[in-house]
Design a protein around this motif. Structure first.
Motif, short mmCIF file in Angstrom:
data_model
loop_
_atom_site.label_atom_id
_atom_site.label_comp_id
_atom_site.label_asym_id
_atom_site.label_seq_id
_atom_site.Cartn_x
_atom_site.Cartn_y
_atom_site.Cartn_z
N HIS D 63 0.82 -1.21 0.00
CA HIS D 63 0.00 0.00 0.00
C HIS D 63 0.86 1.26 0.00
O HIS D 63 0.58 2.21 -0.75
CB HIS D 63 -0.92 -0.04 1.23
CG HIS D 63 -1.51 1.26 1.60
ND1 HIS D 63 -2.50 1.88 0.85
CD2 HIS D 63 -1.27 2.09 2.67
CE1 HIS D 63 -2.84 3.03 1.43
NE2 HIS D 63 -2.12 3.17 2.53
N TYR D 94 -8.26 3.89 1.35
CA TYR D 94 -9.50 4.60 1.67
C TYR D 94 -9.67 5.85 0.81
O TYR D 94 -10.45 6.71 1.14
CB TYR D 94 -9.53 4.98 3.15
CG TYR D 94 -8.24 5.56 3.64
CD1 TYR D 94 -7.37 4.78 4.38
CD2 TYR D 94 -7.88 6.86 3.35
CE1 TYR D 94 -6.17 5.28 4.82
CE2 TYR D 94 -6.68 7.37 3.79
CZ TYR D 94 -5.83 6.58 4.52
OH TYR D 94 -4.64 7.08 4.95
N HIS D 154 3.55 9.25 5.21
CA HIS D 154 2.52 8.22 5.15
C HIS D 154 3.14 6.85 5.41
O HIS D 154 2.61 6.05 6.20
CB HIS D 154 1.85 8.27 3.76
CG HIS D 154 0.91 7.16 3.50
ND1 HIS D 154 1.23 6.10 2.69
CD2 HIS D 154 -0.34 6.92 3.95
CE1 HIS D 154 0.20 5.27 2.64
NE2 HIS D 154 -0.77 5.74 3.39
N HIS D 158 2.55 3.97 8.50
CA HIS D 158 2.31 2.54 8.34
C HIS D 158 3.41 1.72 9.01
O HIS D 158 3.17 0.59 9.40
CB HIS D 158 2.16 2.19 6.86
CG HIS D 158 0.80 2.56 6.33
ND1 HIS D 158 -0.29 1.76 6.49
CD2 HIS D 158 0.36 3.67 5.70
CE1 HIS D 158 -1.36 2.34 5.94
NE2 HIS D 158 -0.99 3.51 5.45
#
Ligand SMILES: [Fe+3]
Ligand SMILES: [Fe+3]
Ligand SMILES: [Fe+3]
Ligand SMILES: [Fe+3]
Lengths: 408, 408, 408, 408
Positions: D63, D94, D154, D158
């Motif tokens: 991702h 999302y 980001h 994660h």
């Protein structure tokens, strides 16, 4: 009910002279209003509970009565015998301190005591209260006045719920029953947005007259310059719907969008489209949508989506209170207004000790503050500092919204 | 109700001479019995629905009335106007062919039509039926007699459910309401096991008198030599409980054990232990357990576990029918008796075409056959070939068991 | 797995002379087949569990190994040390008697022991089994042969599940993984319906060779004259779909229709429509539907609806067994065939005592019998008297159907 | 992850001179850290998803890679071919604007692409990013630097989730797997409460260096005089437990008490009592509780109950930020600290337009703000103004608390 607020009419602190006179009059007035609201309902109507969040009208009548029995008659009247020992179990709602309770979602199964017996229960407690208020000495009266006051305000909260709950129940009936044929939502006066200058203000209850504990302490807040607009109308909401508002995930909070999809929402609560025209189930039965009326029965999720659609914000509760103190119209008596403030404690808040202290503090998570009052709120129960609160998916209350814009 | 059975008393085929006389008498008798059963109930009592499997008494009264309106008055009486067009939607239960229906689990929310209106509905349909039965010519009478018969048997089935459903509702009320103070389960005569010789027998309905379609065709079955015992009693069940029957997974079907754990079962339905003594909620309110009485309100899962505990079997429905035809006592009027036969089609069974044919065939999976009848079954409704059926976790019916042993 | 059945190839009772030779050969053959089936899978593939009813391939490999360790090595080999004490907890499936177990729906979270460790576990147990089979004296061999036999049949059952479970897992992957590119369902030979004359027959296992306990006792049954047809094909199923079969509630069992609506079924399992053409996810990935092939991955609910649509019946398991004994083709190796017989005990059935006796008897409710075997069944595991069983909504097995008509 | 925050180490704005050098170094450092964190995991470990809120490590790796492909390579590199067209569907999380997505709760079923293929995906994107960073002209570099920065931040978010999610997965394994034997929570320095004088302060990000949009705008807040204490320790938590903290409903928010009862909580997350001693499942496996360590894995509900027990409050996020700016120790690197501030918009906040703007704004309801950072937060990712947020029942993150008292 997640607790809400109260009034001048029943305020013991607003009384001019005689505390006994005030108490007797206020008690009679509030108790009668409950019966007035239940008058159009049959015994069967009084029994139904159409969701776990709602309660039967009969239950509301008994529960508010139990409050006086439990918190006034039992402690204050020597030798007082409860009307029925089993009612404490049946009609306690959420006071853990006051003992075990009947499961909330099963209230609609309690056919006995009957509506008639609940009527006798009310009469029994009213008579005992009348004796207490007649015979108490001044010191006792002073001591119990705050509890009477909270009991009456509590009953007024349940008066509002009696209407919202029966509407929810009737809305499940394919025959669209009518509670009161003449019922209408009051028209808003509308008008332009009202500017609130930035600065330090005080909000919260100051200690004059009754309030719930969650309205205190009065404290300073910093307000950023903002303009706060009128109630959003059905006409504006129809434009949102026609623009695809219920179908665009980018307009919604993530949890809101999940709710829209799970519930299949495509319009406010109780709206139904018949042959291309929109109607809404109301206390007067199915009625055509009036574009000039305030939109009603929208959830926080919908209110928030509308604000994003409009490129504006919902007000904070602080902004709302300052604006209304400064003269913002339509604040009371039409629809409760969602704020974007999560319901929580004011700085320095401490719950009242004891069972009555359970009332508000334990709900301070996951809910949003609504301000003002609605058409269903009993006269005199509204208040500038009143903090109502519901979950963001709730829309069976009389709930609407107004929007704000920050100065740039 | 998953459909069940019927009677001699209302059997059109059992009539001696006059079909019109039979129809008028049978119609009046069955309709009056319904009202007799509802007499102890208040309007509120008639509204409650304590689980999706149960229905309000008011609904039973209206639904059985709708049956006559829908399947007799509308097709047979020229110009007949339904009492209320909306009732077809509200009071249809599961006849897909007869149009859309109100959601089953929400029957308890239908406060309107009121109990009084349902009473008027019954009177209206009764009057129209009386006219029809008075004025119909012989050919018409011949044609409609089977539908009257099925309508009356249908209403008798709902009469049984009215009692089981109100008991279920009352059992949710902490005040333990009493339906009829004198109510008691009839005592079993007991006795030894009855031997059934092996061989070929015929079972199923032969075409004399009324039966439901699932009782046909009459057909040959091969029976293995078996002895079938008396009704199991509360005393025997207490021994099972004391031996840890509800705590030993090896005694249970896998799905049964999951149910025991999920539901927290430790005794039959409606049993409650108070100060070390066992009571059962009954139509006469809370009553002490009588060890000599037949055990009642046990599920199939419990019946099967008891059989394993006893080292025996539940009978097949074929064994039961052959044994009862041969004289096995206590077959009727106390408790329905679980068999280990899954409910399914007899060889060559075909449902009746049309809406009435939906009645039985579509439930032929996941349920077990019960045989006999119970204390709640209306007089004359029981029948040797009657096949009742419920899911294995169901225990709100008046259900018990007997056991078998194969010859060795 | 809801238990099913087995074979001649691994049957200890089918052996000619040497029991030791048989045991070593059969053990080696079955254990190798498991590894052969898992060969196309990566470590990750072996871990997934796509629903509670399915299990990871790694778990199947370890669980079948634990069976030999638990029921043979521990009791038979003095001083045997389990490979890992924790495996009894992790890899027991449903033997309550054998102690507590890891929760079934969480098997897919057990990354450790790794696939490699499970491989070592298998090797360890295989080595110990080899020693046991080499060193046991004749008396011991005689005593353990039945347990070896059940262990091998048990492993064969899990071999079938390894394929159905991995297909279910792969079907959740949008990239449509391929297990074996050449995989195809064998073609049926079809043919006319086969007539079975009415009369008394014997069914069930006779005691020659291995069987599961639920196949006994062999007993007499009465068969009504019936004709039993060939496997229903995809082409016939497409006609059912085009006639609106999935949209007509009158064709469905009530529980079946509820399932259709809840699951949104409009075709058999794993079918997907792309640009107007139907495909099915298979072990060879997505493949176009072949109209001549047997329909596969239909539930009992669908099989029953199809029978109603066709105006025929599903066979009983007794009819099926008698017909296949008489020569009905396509009984084995293509698809399991739903019967309309609920899974239950044969007359006089008693479970084997002890942990192995838990195997079949406790599932005797709520499931339907399937007969025959499928493309996924290991060679030699099929048997005329074999009784497989699944819940009526299950369709991840290789399941199809044939229909019957009673003589008139 | 509900989005959270970032760093100086990877901040493009913190760079001294050369933007290209910064981008290449920062990109390499962050991407390597992801691989470093995944190194102790087997392929199987990388696949599991033990609840819908968690994701497989393999998914996190893919991702975060997709983010660079989607938001940098596809728009910036002419002719760039996605590594695999299907990955956009599988590895979008999302971003509604970026197209449809694979269902979140089923990520643990995606065995293919394999761990090895995801490794190749990362290498492919890293190579393409290296080329882009090497060949881009200055204007392009200026334009893409903010997207690189958000992509790296980001990925750091994660990275934290990779650890919390694998711990959650391992905690479901009865064998208590160890991620890193030497792992320990850093010890807090503790100390006295720090007084914050009342007054107007500024909070929120000022525009220097990277931040998420929810940290802006920088704005004035009014702080009431308050003292803010040290991290609560395990020793203090044990005292709360011994005082019956988990059994007294009066200490709990109403929703919190419902959660305690539903989940059976009697201690913080991952705590387990063995022979009277408390242990906690950690990344080093089961470890005895250290009374001096900060309590970790408590939910907001537990933090709030502890505050009521202590007669104090959780801080608001404004109080926290002002106190930490003034020198409050232990703010970073041990546990995230629950505040009593509901997560919402700062006055004047507007989401960034486009897909990246979905990142934070749509979660602004039902969650509470956590401040600081934890032992699992990558170096350089923490920030004074960082606003992390989770639901009040969440406790699989490294979450603890400190308390405040208002001056009187
Ligand atoms: Fe209340
Ligand atoms: Fe009916
Ligand atoms: Fe097994
Ligand atoms: Fe992400």
């Amino acid at each position: 009910m997640p607790a809400a607020s109260t009034s001048t009419a029943v305020s013991a602190t607003g009384r001019g002279g005689n505390l006994r006179d005030w108490a007797r009059a206020a008690y009679a007035a509030v108790r009668e209003e409950t019966e007035r609201r239940v008058a159009p309902l049959s015994d069967e109507d009084q029994l139904i509970q159409s969701m776990a969040d709602a309660s039967p009208a009969k239950w509301h009548r008994a529960h508010t009565t139990w409050f006086f029995e439990q918190f006034l008659l039992v402690p204050q009247v020597p030798g007082y015998e409860p009307f029925d020992e089993r009612f404490a179990f049946l009609f306690n709602s959420y006071y853990v301190s006051a003992g075990p309770r009947h499961e909330r979602p099963r209230r609609g199964l309690i056919t006995r005591p009957t509506v008639a017996e609940v009527g006798r229960y009310r009469a029994h407690v009213d008579a005992a209260m009348a004796r207490l208020l007649a015979e108490a000495d001044e010191a006792t009266l002073d001591a119990i006045a705050p509890v009477i006051e909270i009991g009456l305000n509590h009953e007024q909260q349940h008066q509002e719920l009696m209407l919202t709950d029966i509407l929810h129940g009737f809305a499940h009936n394919p025959t669209d029953p009518v509670y009161a044929a003449a019922w209408r939502l009051p028209a808003p006066v509308g008008g332009d947005a009202v500017k609130v200058p930035g600065g330090i203000y005080r909000i919260g209850h100051e200690g004059q007259g009754f309030s719930f504990d969650n309205e205190a302490p009065n404290h300073q807040v910093l307000i950023h310059p903002v303009a706060i607009g009128p109630l959003i109308t059905n006409g504006e909401w129809l434009a949102f719907m026609q623009a695809g508002g219920y179908r665009d995930p980018l307009l919604w909070l993530s949890d809101g969008w999940a709710t829209v999809q799970r519930e299949g929402w495509d319009a406010p609560g109780y709206w139904r489209q018949v042959d291309g025209r929109w109607f809404q189930m109301t206390l007067a039965g199915m009625q055509p949508i009036d574009p000039a009326a305030a939109v009603c029965h929208v959830s926080y999720y919908e209110a928030d989506a509308y604000a994003r659609f409009a490129g504006k914000d919902l007000p904070t509760e602080q902004e709302w209170e300052v604006a209304v103190a400064g003269g913002l119209p339509d604040a009371f008596g039409i629809v409760w207004q969602w704020t974007r403030s999560a319901y929580g404690a004011y700085p320095g808040y401490r719950p009242v000790p004891g069972a009555l202290g359970e009332y508000n503090g334990k709900f301070m998570v996951n809910q949003l503050v609504l301000r003002g009052s609605s058409v269903a709120t009993p006269d005199g129960h509204e208040r500038l500092t009143y903090r109502n609160f519901f979950y963001p998916h709730h829309r069976w209350q009389f709930t609407g919204l107004r929007l704000t814009e920050y100065a740039r």
